[in-house]
Design an enzyme around this catalytic site. Structure first.
Site, PDB file in Angstrom:
ATOM      1  N   SER A 198      37.464  24.666   5.838  1.00  0.00           N
ATOM      2  CA  SER A 198      36.782  23.369   5.772  1.00  0.00           C
ATOM      3  C   SER A 198      35.280  23.587   5.760  1.00  0.00           C
ATOM      4  O   SER A 198      34.777  24.620   6.224  1.00  0.00           O
ATOM      5  CB  SER A 198      37.160  22.505   6.982  1.00  0.00           C
ATOM      6  OG  SER A 198      36.312  21.377   7.097  1.00  0.00           O
ATOM      7  N   TYR A 211      38.543  21.719  16.085  1.00  0.00           N
ATOM      8  CA  TYR A 211      38.894  21.819  14.663  1.00  0.00           C
ATOM      9  C   TYR A 211      37.933  22.754  13.937  1.00  0.00           C
ATOM     10  O   TYR A 211      38.356  23.630  13.163  1.00  0.00           O
ATOM     11  CB  TYR A 211      38.850  20.423  14.045  1.00  0.00           C
ATOM     12  CG  TYR A 211      39.120  20.365  12.557  1.00  0.00           C
ATOM     13  CD1 TYR A 211      40.423  20.385  12.063  1.00  0.00           C
ATOM     14  CD2 TYR A 211      38.073  20.261  11.642  1.00  0.00           C
ATOM     15  CE1 TYR A 211      40.679  20.311  10.698  1.00  0.00           C
ATOM     16  CE2 TYR A 211      38.316  20.187  10.278  1.00  0.00           C
ATOM     17  CZ  TYR A 211      39.618  20.214   9.809  1.00  0.00           C
ATOM     18  OH  TYR A 211      39.862  20.142   8.457  1.00  0.00           O
TER      19      TYR A 211
END
Length: 334
Positions: A198, A211
């Site tokens: 990401s 995350y």
């Protein structure tokens, strides 16, 4: 693979995200408005057209975690259009309806066979069962796409519980390590592993600490495993998407935040899963035969250029993928 009545008329319709109730993790696609684009891409005039395939993945067998929805569904759809022989989609029980719909649409519109495997692969025993199921059915694994993940917003690190940390790490990191570990035994020279990282791995996010940690860890895992497997002829790469309209977003952000989702990037909108999925086709195919240990950054960014050198093409260039590194597996920064 949207039916005609579900398909937005243009990119503007696809990018207009209204307020909507937050979902339970991991999120489901059939409740999203608008429906994400699966195998249609924007044109220069901001209309949309179907992805044009050319048989890049003919006869390959692929495993896609989180292939029931979002980026995973789009990857599965494009793999099928590119003539994959078989695709195993790994998902959680809450995602059953999405998984069944993905299977139905793929098998209706292509000759690809889809195997649905409902398992929590944060547990190594379940990951082993996934690999065993695929090998028993098809005898090999050509492409492993480690895509499934979850995220939980939190404004203060003091509120980050050990339970949530454990859950995020198991879903995002442990699962891909377990699957990769056991899939490699059934992969031959020319096989590929593709991990979903990401943009948060590089820029961070104040409300997604756990995350972001896992997504940065995926970059390190990708580079290290690439160096370990390159002697076997197995390539390992990753994709680092930016703001993409997927069920993970609807299951994470408050309704008022969804309306603004993706508007802070230079393109001024969230991306569609179908705009990311071609990266996976590229990395799974022989088009990327000289790439390993690399990360494709599918996110709108701006690079400013020297006026004297780049005057003819303006002072700013908007790029999707900042740099491609076809360098024979040499791991570099970025």
């Amino acid at each position: 693979m949207c039916s005609k009545e579900e398909l937005p008329k243009n990119l503007s319709d696809a990018s207009s995200i209204p307020k909507q109730e937050i979902q339970e993790q991991p999120g489901v696609q059939h409740e999203m408005k608008p429906q994400p684009l699966v195998h249609h891409l924007p044109t220069d005039d901001e209309h949309i057209e179907e992805y044009k395939a050319s048989g890049k993945l003919k006869s390959k067998i692929a495993i896609i975690t989180g292939g029931d929805s979002g980026i995973g569904r789009s990857v599965a759809a494009l793999f099928a259009l590119e003539s994959c022989e078989g695709i195993a989609i790994v998902y959680l029980s809450r995602e059953e309806k999405d998984a069944q719909e993905t299977k139905r649409r793929i098998e209706k519109q292509s000759s690809t066979k889809v195997e649905l495997i409902c398992k929590d692969i944060g547990c190594e025993e379940n990951a082993i069962e996934v690999i065993d199921t695929v090998v028993k059915k098809w005898g090999r694994i050509d492409v492993l796409v480690n895509n499934a993940s979850e995220q939980h917003l939190g404004e203060n690190i003091q509120d980050l519980s050990a339970e949530q940390l454990d859950r995020t790490f198991k879903s995002n990191l442990y699962a891909m390590i377990f699957l990769s570990k056991h899939a490699i035994k059934h992969m031959k020279k020319g096989s590929t592993i593709i991990n979903t990282s990401s943009v948060t791995a590089y820029k961070g996010h104040p409300m997604l600490i756990d995350y972001s940690i896992t997504k940065a860890g995926i970059v390190g895992f990708t580079r290290s495993l690439s160096l370990q497997l390159i002697c076997k002829g197995i390539r390992v790469n990753a994709v680092a998407p930016g703001p993409i309209w997927t069920p993970l977003i609807k299951a994470s952000f408050a309704p008022e935040m969804m309306e603004e989702f993706g508007k802070d990037v230079p393109f001024g909108r969230a991306g569609q899963p179908s705009e990311v999925a071609p990266c996976y086709v590229f990395l799974a195919s022989n088009d990327s035969s000289y790439m390993s240990g690399q990360v494709l950054h599918r996110v709108s960014r701006i690079m400013r250029c020297d006026e004297q050198i780049m005057r003819i093409i303006s002072h700013r260039i908007i790029l999707d993928t900042l740099v491609l590194h076809p360098n024979g597996g040499t791991v570099i920064n970025g």
